[in-house]
Design a protein around this motif. Structure first.
Motif, PDB file in Angstrom:
ATOM      1  N   UNK A  90      41.059  37.403  53.017  1.00  0.00           N
ATOM      2  CA  UNK A  90      41.132  36.765  51.698  1.00  0.00           C
ATOM      3  C   UNK A  90      41.234  37.776  50.565  1.00  0.00           C
ATOM      4  N   UNK A  91      42.273  38.602  50.635  1.00  0.00           N
ATOM      5  CA  UNK A  91      42.477  39.614  49.618  1.00  0.00           C
ATOM      6  C   UNK A  91      41.781  40.915  49.899  1.00  0.00           C
ATOM      7  N   UNK A  92      41.090  41.005  51.019  1.00  0.00           N
ATOM      8  CA  UNK A  92      40.392  42.225  51.394  1.00  0.00           C
ATOM      9  C   UNK A  92      38.912  42.189  51.122  1.00  0.00           C
ATOM     10  N   UNK A  93      38.472  41.346  50.168  1.00  0.00           N
ATOM     11  CA  UNK A  93      37.053  41.291  49.812  1.00  0.00           C
ATOM     12  C   UNK A  93      36.503  39.868  49.848  1.00  0.00           C
ATOM     13  N   UNK A  94      37.227  38.962  50.493  1.00  0.00           N
ATOM     14  CA  UNK A  94      36.815  37.557  50.632  1.00  0.00           C
ATOM     15  C   UNK A  94      36.895  36.789  49.326  1.00  0.00           C
ATOM     16  N   UNK A  95      37.628  37.308  48.332  1.00  0.00           N
ATOM     17  CA  UNK A  95      37.709  36.657  47.024  1.00  0.00           C
ATOM     18  C   UNK A  95      38.859  35.665  46.935  1.00  0.00           C
ATOM     19  N   UNK A  96      39.994  35.956  47.581  1.00  0.00           N
ATOM     20  CA  UNK A  96      41.178  35.091  47.475  1.00  0.00           C
ATOM     21  C   UNK A  96      41.037  33.910  48.434  1.00  0.00           C
ATOM     22  N   UNK A  97      40.080  33.046  48.149  1.00  0.00           N
ATOM     23  CA  UNK A  97      39.709  31.980  49.076  1.00  0.00           C
ATOM     24  C   UNK A  97      40.758  30.884  49.188  1.00  0.00           C
ATOM     25  N   UNK A  98      41.627  30.755  48.196  1.00  0.00           N
ATOM     26  CA  UNK A  98      42.652  29.717  48.226  1.00  0.00           C
ATOM     27  C   UNK A  98      44.040  30.289  48.492  1.00  0.00           C
ATOM     28  N   UNK A  99      44.099  31.530  48.942  1.00  0.00           N
ATOM     29  CA  UNK A  99      45.373  32.142  49.237  1.00  0.00           C
ATOM     30  C   UNK A  99      46.057  32.677  47.992  1.00  0.00           C
ATOM     31  N   UNK A 100      47.248  33.201  48.194  1.00  0.00           N
ATOM     32  CA  UNK A 100      47.971  33.892  47.125  1.00  0.00           C
ATOM     33  C   UNK A 100      49.088  33.018  46.553  1.00  0.00           C
ATOM     34  N   UNK A 101      49.368  33.227  45.263  1.00  0.00           N
ATOM     35  CA  UNK A 101      50.533  32.619  44.628  1.00  0.00           C
ATOM     36  C   UNK A 101      50.436  31.143  44.321  1.00  0.00           C
ATOM     37  N   UNK A 102      49.243  30.618  44.088  1.00  0.00           N
ATOM     38  CA  UNK A 102      49.100  29.192  43.780  1.00  0.00           C
ATOM     39  C   UNK A 102      49.507  28.939  42.336  1.00  0.00           C
ATOM     40  N   UNK A 103      50.606  28.217  42.170  1.00  0.00           N
ATOM     41  CA  UNK A 103      51.130  27.947  40.830  1.00  0.00           C
ATOM     42  C   UNK A 103      50.186  27.092  40.017  1.00  0.00           C
ATOM     43  N   UNK A 104      49.482  26.143  40.656  1.00  0.00           N
ATOM     44  CA  UNK A 104      48.618  25.243  39.891  1.00  0.00           C
ATOM     45  C   UNK A 104      47.493  26.003  39.194  1.00  0.00           C
ATOM     46  N   UNK A 105      46.931  27.015  39.871  1.00  0.00           N
ATOM     47  CA  UNK A 105      45.859  27.795  39.249  1.00  0.00           C
ATOM     48  C   UNK A 105      46.429  28.691  38.152  1.00  0.00           C
ATOM     49  N   UNK A 106      47.592  29.251  38.410  1.00  0.00           N
ATOM     50  CA  UNK A 106      48.235  30.104  37.410  1.00  0.00           C
ATOM     51  C   UNK A 106      48.560  29.293  36.154  1.00  0.00           C
ATOM     52  N   UNK A 107      49.050  28.077  36.328  1.00  0.00           N
ATOM     53  CA  UNK A 107      49.366  27.214  35.189  1.00  0.00           C
ATOM     54  C   UNK A 107      48.102  26.846  34.421  1.00  0.00           C
ATOM     55  N   UNK A 108      47.002  26.586  35.133  1.00  0.00           N
ATOM     56  CA  UNK A 108      45.744  26.256  34.452  1.00  0.00           C
ATOM     57  C   UNK A 108      45.300  27.405  33.559  1.00  0.00           C
ATOM     58  N   UNK A 109      45.417  28.636  34.062  1.00  0.00           N
ATOM     59  CA  UNK A 109      45.053  29.801  33.251  1.00  0.00           C
ATOM     60  C   UNK A 109      45.989  29.954  32.057  1.00  0.00           C
ATOM     61  N   UNK A 110      47.289  29.766  32.292  1.00  0.00           N
ATOM     62  CA  UNK A 110      48.267  29.894  31.207  1.00  0.00           C
ATOM     63  C   UNK A 110      48.022  28.856  30.115  1.00  0.00           C
ATOM     64  N   UNK A 111      47.802  27.612  30.513  1.00  0.00           N
ATOM     65  CA  UNK A 111      47.602  26.555  29.527  1.00  0.00           C
ATOM     66  C   UNK A 111      46.347  26.800  28.692  1.00  0.00           C
ATOM     67  N   UNK A 112      45.279  27.276  29.361  1.00  0.00           N
ATOM     68  CA  UNK A 112      44.061  27.573  28.614  1.00  0.00           C
ATOM     69  C   UNK A 112      44.286  28.735  27.653  1.00  0.00           C
ATOM     70  N   UNK A 113      45.004  29.762  28.078  1.00  0.00           N
ATOM     71  CA  UNK A 113      45.272  30.910  27.211  1.00  0.00           C
ATOM     72  C   UNK A 113      46.062  30.502  25.979  1.00  0.00           C
ATOM     73  N   UNK A 114      46.947  29.536  26.126  1.00  0.00           N
ATOM     74  CA  UNK A 114      47.709  29.053  24.976  1.00  0.00           C
ATOM     75  C   UNK A 114      46.822  28.335  23.971  1.00  0.00           C
ATOM     76  N   UNK A 115      45.818  27.601  24.482  1.00  0.00           N
ATOM     77  CA  UNK A 115      44.914  26.886  23.580  1.00  0.00           C
ATOM     78  C   UNK A 115      43.891  27.818  22.961  1.00  0.00           C
ATOM     79  N   UNK A 150      38.547  28.094  32.960  1.00  0.00           N
ATOM     80  CA  UNK A 150      39.625  27.162  33.298  1.00  0.00           C
ATOM     81  C   UNK A 150      40.068  27.367  34.739  1.00  0.00           C
ATOM     82  N   UNK A 151      40.144  28.620  35.170  1.00  0.00           N
ATOM     83  CA  UNK A 151      40.464  28.901  36.575  1.00  0.00           C
ATOM     84  C   UNK A 151      39.389  28.310  37.484  1.00  0.00           C
ATOM     85  N   UNK A 152      38.111  28.524  37.158  1.00  0.00           N
ATOM     86  CA  UNK A 152      37.031  27.969  37.964  1.00  0.00           C
ATOM     87  C   UNK A 152      37.110  26.457  38.086  1.00  0.00           C
TER      88      UNK A 152
END
Length: 461
Positions: free
Chosen positions: A46-71, A314-316
């Motif tokens: 999971x990324x080497x340290x057990x942190x990437x628990x949902x795998x890599x490249x998830x667009x939904x999480x990336x979009x959530x972070x982007x939308x929050x950053x815009x607000x 927002x990511x959480x």
């Protein structure tokens, strides 16, 4: 242009190991990562340290972070709050065990553990017991690289050369199959510590409910937890759980505390809360701990700049939504025992392997000297390092731990794939890992034979 492997002389980065060459990972997709030469690896860590628990490249999480950053990208949580922070605190209180109604955010796991220490200490001060500062923890443990969290391990190799900066906390041995399968020896050691320092000087017992790197996927027997609960009730210290790894679904529950026969007072979480997409941690406490402040000074400790920042929260929030929507925690709980059995079956017949243990998607493989089936392997063989290097050659990312000077742990490997790993991908991981162990086992046979012959002749090994 970066090469597939970069050594210390070819980079400005200050690495953990200067003599090691590091793969340059440029992209990830699901449970696969790719280096700059195009070579792909299955990510069993999971990324080497057990942190990437949902795998890599998830667009939904990336979009959530982007939308929050815009607000709103940032406000400081000490004087201001934000909707994402408030919502995430409410969500965590909902999934936590009953009675954990208060949450404080941090920027990672070590900070969460340090905040848990501060919370335990402040709780006693608020209640008029300022003598309570000592912490007891398992000797074979790891809770982070800050000075406070390094004090919580009894491993001299990790603490050196920081000794002058570290608090002198007490440690007890782990209840492993080799030293203390019943848990009684650990309880006796705890009683001895309480007698020596005085029970009214102990602030907390601090531990992982299920260990990660220090003792992969180990958990004490029920008798130890039950004895710890009795001693807490008798002596008044708190129990703090480091769930930086186990929290947020890793072991088939929102928190491992749900499946351990003791209810902690304070829980620290981190890795799975951000799932590798944001640096975030949190500390949850029981309501009676919070009430000590509510009825006392009505103030808590200072925080860090990015604690509870809107984008991280927002990511959480999106991570929690994914865990619910995709039923991942139930899947890990149901799939975990079979995964453990499949890994054990694939490794059966290899004398180097003593056992496969663990819960959910947090598994540990322990190695022994095949000459007798119980002894720790000679450290000079470097079996843990060989495992990780050979796994990389076979396109698999693993994390193995070396023997420790205290003798409580030998060569071991963690197996902690993303919670989203498919059955087919789990099968590939198991197959590649079993082949890795077989090849390493064969590679060390001549050296073990040489050592045995030398011992028979009475020579120095």
């Amino acid at each position: 242009m970066a090469e597939g492997l970069v050594g210390s002389d070819a980079t400005r980065v200050f690495p953990l190991e200067l003599d090691r060459r590091y793969p340059v990972v440029v992209r990830g997709d699901g449970v696969w990562v790719e280096d700059s030469t195009g070579r792909r690896y299955l990510d069993a860590m999971s990324g080497g340290s057990m942190a990437a628990t949902l795998g890599h490249g998830r667009r939904d999480i990336i979009v959530a972070a982007r939308d929050q950053a815009r607000r709103l990208s940032y406000v400081h949580g000490e004087r201001l709050t934000n909707p994402a922070r408030e919502r995430l605190a409410a969500e965590l209180a909902e999934v936590a065990p009953e009675g954990f109604g208060r949450v404080s955010f941090t920027t990672g796991g070590a900070e969460a553990n340090e905040l848990a220490l501060q919370l335990a200490r402040s709780y006693h001060v608020e209640r008029g017991e300022p003598r309570r500062w000592q912490v007891v923890s398992p000797a074979q443990a790891y809770h982070g690289p800050t000075m406070a969290t390094l004090s919580l391990t009894g491993r001299p190799g990790l603490q050196r050369p920081f000794g002058p900066y570290l608090s002198a906390h007490a440690h007890i041995p782990p209840s492993t199959w080799r030293f203390d399968p019943s848990g009684e020896a650990a309880l006796a050691a705890l009683d001895q510590v309480l007698d020596e320092v005085g029970p009214d000087a102990v602030s907390a017992y601090f531990c992982e409910p299920i260990s990660a790197a220090a003792l992969p996927a180990y958990s004490p027997p029920a008798r130890f937890w039950e004895g710890l609960a009795r001693r807490r009730e008798r002596h008044g210290f708190l129990v703090c759980f480091d769930e930086v790894v186990t929290g947020m679904g890793r072991v088939g529950h929102w928190l491992a505390a749900e499946d351990i026969p003791i209810r902690p007072d304070i829980i620290a979480i981190a890795k799975g809360l951000g799932a590798g997409y944001a640096a975030i941690g949190a500390v949850l406490c029981r309501d009676d701990v919070y009430q000590a402040f509510a009825r006392g000074s009505r103030r808590f400790t200072l925080g860090h700049t990015w604690d509870g920042a809107p984008v991280s929260c927002a990511v959480g929030l999106r991570v929690i939504d994914v865990l619910r929507e995709e039923g991942l925690i139930d899947r890990v709980r149901e799939r975990g025992p079979a995964l453990r059995d499949e890994l054990a079956a694939a490794l059966s017949g290899i004398p180097l392997v003593h056992e496969v243990r663990g819960r959910g998607f947090l598994l540990g493989v322990e190695y022994v000297d095949p000459r007798d089936g119980t002894s720790l392997l000679p450290p000079g063989l470097g079996v843990a390092g060989r495992i990780d290097r050979r796994a990389l050659e076979l396109g698999l990312i693993t994390l193995s731990t070396m023997p420790t000077r205290d003798g409580f742990a030998g060569d071991q490997t963690l197996f902690a794939p993303p919670l989203t790993t498919s059955d087919a991908e789990l099968g590939q991981m198991v197959e590649r890992f079993a082949e890795t162990v077989r090849r390493v086992a064969r590679s060390i046979e001549p050296e073990l034979e040489r050592r045995s012959a030398a011992a028979h002749r009475g020579e120095d090994q």
